[in-house]
Design an enzyme around this catalytic site. Structure first.
Site, PDB file in Angstrom:
ATOM      1  N   PRO A   2      16.484  32.712   8.271  1.00  0.00           N
ATOM      2  CA  PRO A   2      17.418  33.111   9.331  1.00  0.00           C
ATOM      3  C   PRO A   2      18.661  32.228   9.358  1.00  0.00           C
ATOM      4  CG  PRO A   2      15.397  32.162  10.258  1.00  0.00           C
ATOM      5  CD  PRO A   2      15.206  32.224   8.786  1.00  0.00           C
ATOM      6  N   GLU A   3      19.814  32.852   9.441  1.00  0.00           N
ATOM      7  CA  GLU A   3      21.061  32.122   9.623  1.00  0.00           C
ATOM      8  C   GLU A   3      21.583  32.398  11.031  1.00  0.00           C
ATOM      9  OE1 GLU A   3      23.944  31.332   6.834  1.00  0.00           O
ATOM     10  OE2 GLU A   3      22.740  31.721   5.049  1.00  0.00           O
ATOM     11  N   HIS A  90      -0.433  34.556  13.151  1.00  0.00           N
ATOM     12  CA  HIS A  90       0.818  33.808  13.043  1.00  0.00           C
ATOM     13  C   HIS A  90       1.649  33.840  14.325  1.00  0.00           C
ATOM     14  CE1 HIS A  90      -0.071  33.059   8.936  1.00  0.00           C
ATOM     15  NE2 HIS A  90      -0.023  34.332   8.590  1.00  0.00           N
ATOM     16  N   ARG A 109       5.120  30.463   8.082  1.00  0.00           N
ATOM     17  CA  ARG A 109       5.236  29.224   7.298  1.00  0.00           C
ATOM     18  C   ARG A 109       5.318  27.973   8.161  1.00  0.00           C
ATOM     19  NH1 ARG A 109       9.405  30.156   2.504  1.00  0.00           N
ATOM     20  NH2 ARG A 109       8.524  28.148   1.926  1.00  0.00           N
ATOM     21  N   ARG A 150      38.303  14.005   2.522  1.00  0.00           N
ATOM     22  CA  ARG A 150      37.012  14.240   1.865  1.00  0.00           C
ATOM     23  C   ARG A 150      37.239  14.839   0.480  1.00  0.00           C
ATOM     24  NH1 ARG A 150      32.763  14.130   5.767  1.00  0.00           N
ATOM     25  NH2 ARG A 150      31.437  14.238   3.937  1.00  0.00           N
TER      26      ARG A 150
END
Ligand SMILES: [Zn+2]
Length: 268
Positions: A2-3, A90, A109, A150
């Site tokens: 998931p983002e 789960h 997981r 940077r």
């Protein structure tokens, strides 16, 4: 994995079920996910009213009228199920509302997390302290200041949660493509003009994904709705060797151990 758009879609889906409701009962079906669950979850949540849902970076926030916020992270595989017809092995954490609705956090997981934080102390909560600004809040000037000096590749700097919070591999690839910026370009060398293209590109790819996720929410009226995952199409992500809209071919390089997809013709 998931983002940010999946988390945002999840929060909006949970909001429909939870906002304004009193927590009738919770059940923690195991003592830990990635880390231990708070031992006083039941005591602090049961009987409280849910007053606010929100998101910070890739964390979802569920605030109560007792000044607590339940903070969840979906890890690699986590998702909330709405009104599941049965509880599976789960489903690790369950919330029942006074309306008789139920949401269950399912995480096969177990890389996700659940924490209870005092709402007025969220900004000082260790995982949040070092987070950079949200993509929807940052200005091109602020991003430029954060990238200043940077020399690391812009791709890696945009994944650095201390510079800008909540971006993952997919949307960084897509945003750099839209802004026409080569993923290997040094972060500190990007001109103000290109930053003024990059920031809206980041917002647009995220907003379009959130809109796509939002359009799936109507399905969650049905039993066993699963929040937060939806199919998306990408211009470059996971398209190595496939044609770009310009007639060129999408390339893949590895940066920081992860694949970057880009168009060598469009991105300089
Ligand atoms: Zn191209």
């Amino acid at each position: 994995m998931p983002e940010l758009p999946e988390v945002e879609t999840t929060v909006r889906g949970l909001e429909r079920v939870l906002i304004g409701r009193r927590v009738a009962r919770i059940e923690a079906r195991r003592p830990d996910l990635r880390r231990a669950l708070p031992v006083d979850l039941g005591q602090r949540l049961t009987g409280s009213r849910i007053t606010e849902l929100g998101r910070r970076a890739k964390y979802g926030l569920i605030g109560t009228d007792r000044g607590d916020t339940l903070v969840f992270h979906l890890g690699m595989s986590g998702h909330w199920r709405v009104d599941p017809s049965e509880i599976g092995r789960h489903d690790h954490f369950i919330v029942d509302t006074d309306e008789g609705r139920r949401v269950a956090l399912n995480d096969a997981r177990r890389f996700g997390s659940l924490d209870l934080v005092r709402t007025d102390q969220l900004a000082e909560w260790p995982p949040f302290v070092a987070l950079g600004p949200e993509p929807f809040d940052i200005t091109p000037e602020e991003l430029g200041a954060r990238l200043g000096g940077r020399s690391a590749p812009i791709k890696l700097l945009l994944l650095d949660q201390r510079i800008i919070a909540g971006l993952g591999n997919i949307y960084v690839c897509e945003a750099l493509y839209r802004a026409g910026i080569h993923p290997n370009r040094k972060g500190g060398s990007i001109s103000p003009e290109r930053l003024r293209r990059l920031v809206p590109a980041i917002r647009d790819v995220l907003a379009e994904a959130i809109a796509a996720g939002g359009s799936t929410l109507r399905d969650f009226a049905s039993p066993d709705g699963e929040l937060g995952y939806f199919s998306k199409s990408f211009a470059v992500y996971d398209r190595e060797g496939k044609p770009c809209a310009c007639g060129g071919t999408v390339s893949r390089i590895v940066q920081g151990g992860r694949s970057t997809f880009y168009c060598p013709r469009c991105q300089r």
